[in-house]
Design an enzyme around this catalytic site. Structure first.
Site, PDB file in Angstrom:
ATOM      1  N   LYS A 178       0.825  -1.210   0.000  1.00 26.69           N
ATOM      2  CA  LYS A 178       0.000   0.000   0.000  1.00 26.69           C
ATOM      3  C   LYS A 178       0.862   1.265   0.000  1.00 26.69           C
ATOM      4  O   LYS A 178       0.576   2.225  -0.727  1.00 26.69           O
ATOM      5  CB  LYS A 178      -0.952  -0.019   1.203  1.00 26.69           C
ATOM      6  CG  LYS A 178      -1.928   1.160   1.258  1.00 26.69           C
ATOM      7  CD  LYS A 178      -3.176   0.813   2.051  1.00 26.69           C
ATOM      8  CE  LYS A 178      -2.916   0.668   3.530  1.00 26.69           C
ATOM      9  NZ  LYS A 178      -2.857   1.994   4.217  1.00 26.69           N
ATOM     10  N   ASP A 221       2.345  -1.264  11.932  1.00 24.47           N
ATOM     11  CA  ASP A 221       1.047  -1.710  11.427  1.00 24.47           C
ATOM     12  C   ASP A 221       0.784  -3.185  11.706  1.00 24.47           C
ATOM     13  O   ASP A 221      -0.366  -3.633  11.654  1.00 24.47           O
ATOM     14  CB  ASP A 221       0.947  -1.450   9.923  1.00 24.47           C
ATOM     15  CG  ASP A 221       0.801   0.027   9.606  1.00 24.47           C
ATOM     16  OD1 ASP A 221       0.299   0.769  10.473  1.00 24.47           O
ATOM     17  OD2 ASP A 221       1.193   0.444   8.504  1.00 24.47           O
ATOM     18  N   SER A 224       8.315   8.992  11.721  1.00 18.99           N
ATOM     19  CA  SER A 224       7.077   8.895  10.947  1.00 18.99           C
ATOM     20  C   SER A 224       7.402   9.018   9.474  1.00 18.99           C
ATOM     21  O   SER A 224       7.850  10.079   9.018  1.00 18.99           O
ATOM     22  CB  SER A 224       6.085   9.989  11.352  1.00 18.99           C
ATOM     23  OG  SER A 224       5.013  10.056  10.423  1.00 18.99           O
TER      24      SER A 224
END
EC number: 2.5.1.19
Length: 430
Positions: A23, A313, A166
């Site tokens: 993704k 994740d 991040s």
């Protein structure tokens, strides 16, 4: 698949599969293609709602996206244009944050919004560093939440020292740097996923990496070819299930094994899983391999520090797997889980506790004692795709007892074929 779903599958899991395209890489292929001077051809793009949101966004900015056989072709405009309407990013935080960086340097007014879940996710962490580059940005609730209003203007390069690693914030700053005067540098406390750096370099943008620092100068990508590997975050559900479910053996072919994403494989090894890699190679700048996991006697471990950005994740399904490991598994430094599509620590903690797990929550993680037999339970997915899929794995570990997921439409966000692949691996599944 929409509405609630009653899971009643039985293991073990056995077989060889490919999971859909990564993704993170899919988002970047579309967006960087739209920024380029020439067309970009993408093979293996993820066909899921989050990526559809990015496609709609780049089309609103003037790019053309068309299918040619097994490839998607992105044709950039001469220059990005002001969108004619509000840009709806759906549930995709990646789309919203990366577009905020890009649009900061594009003349005109842009408004970025999303669904109810996305409008609860923080954006100040992106807005503040971009403002130091001269960006004109505002957002709801004191610049804390979307929608984000972007008034594009000339930018200046800056040096950003991030408090939390991040990839989305880093990428937003680097993309803004392509439109800025002078160099832009991002320094992270730990290394986050580096798909942006790899793809920009592959498209001809000078990218300088020095340890935890990444620097770009004003440039426009030249386009090219992108071959998207399988998404390790999607494979995690099958790999963790195979490790914990006796008699299981699963191979995931053509899997992305970028070192900034393989924290899951390190944790599987640390917990005693039987894991192997084969056919290792690099295609279009991204490492990939065929990864096999066989069931083994798992034991607890400690997960924290620099590894967290490399498996953030995957932590929900790691929590499920940890219920079957002997001893204590401790996860720390994972406060980022609380600002995902849901508060994933709270969501998983509640669901696993109701399923019989021995779990203690902390502000930044949890501790799980095992092994503990799980039982059937009704689960509130909170419209979070990773909660839904993680608890579908928990059902397999509950000896075939039913787990009812209240809403599985959210799975289409990242992995529409999840349940079909799971059925194919199950013996006696339904």
């Amino acid at each position: 698949m929409t509405g609630s779903l009653t899971c009643r599958r039985k293991g073990p899991l056995r077989g060889s599969i490919e999971v859909p395209g990564d993704k993170s890489i899919s988002h970047r292929a579309l967006l960087f293609g739209a920024l380029s001077t020439g067309e970009t051809r993408v093979r293996g793009l993820l066909d899921a709602e989050d990526v559809h949101a990015t496609r709609r966004a780049v089309e609103a900015l003037g790019a053309t996206v068309r299918a040619e056989g097994e490839e998607l072709v992105v044709v950039p405009p001469p220059a990005l244009r002001e969108p004619g309407d509000v840009v709806d990013c759906g549930n995709s935080g990646t789309s919203l944050r990366l577009l905020t960086g890009v649009l900061s340097g594009v003349p005109g007014l842009s408004i970025l919004t999303g669904d109810a879940s996305l409008r609860r996710r923080p954006v100040r962490r992106v807005i503040e560093p971009l403002r130091r580059m001269g960006a004109d940005l505002s957002a709801r609730d004191g610049d804390r939440l979307p929608p984000v209003v972007v008034r594009g203007r000339p930018l200046r390069g800056a040096r950003h020292v991030l408090e939390v690693a991040s990839a989305q914030v880093k990428s937003a700053c680097l993309l803004a740097g392509l439109f800025a005067e002078g160099e832009t540098t991002v320094v992270e406390p730990e290394r986050s996923r580096d798909h942006t750096e790899r793809m920009l370099a592959g498209m001809g943008v000078p990218v300088r990496v020095d340890g935890l620092e990444v620097t770009v100068a004003p440039a426009r990508p030249r386009g090219g070819r992108v071959d998207v590997p399988g998404d390790i975050s999607s494979a995690a559900f099958f790999l963790c299930a195979a490790a914990a479910l006796p008699g299981s053996e699963v191979t995931v072919r053509n899997l992305g094994v970028n070192p900034t994403r393989t924290g899951l494989l390190d944790v599987l090894g640390a917990m005693g899983a039987a894991l192997s890699r084969a056919n290792e190679r690099e295609v279009a700048g991204e490492p990939r391999a065929d990864v096999t996991v066989r069931a083994a006697a798992l034991h607890g471990t400690e997960i924290g520090g620099a590894i967290i950005p490399r498996l953030i994740d995957e932590l929900p399904v790691v929590m499920v797997m940890a219920t079957q490991a002997r001893g204590r598994t401790v996860i720390r430094d994972a406060k980022e889980l609380r600002v995902k599509e849901s508060d994933r620590l709270a969501s998983m903690g509640e669901a696993l506790a109701r399923a019989g797990a021995k779990i203690e929550l902390f502000e930044d993680g949890c501790a799980i004692e095992g092994p503990t037999p799980l039982r059937g339970v009704a689960v509130q997915t909170r419209l979070d795709h990773r909660i839904a899929m993680s608890m579908a794995v928990a059902q397999l570990l509950a000896g075939g007892e039913e787990v009812v997921l209240d809403d599985v439409a959210c799975v289409a966000t990242s992995f529409p074929s999840f349940f079909a692949l799971l059925d194919g691996l199950c013996e006696g599944g339904a």
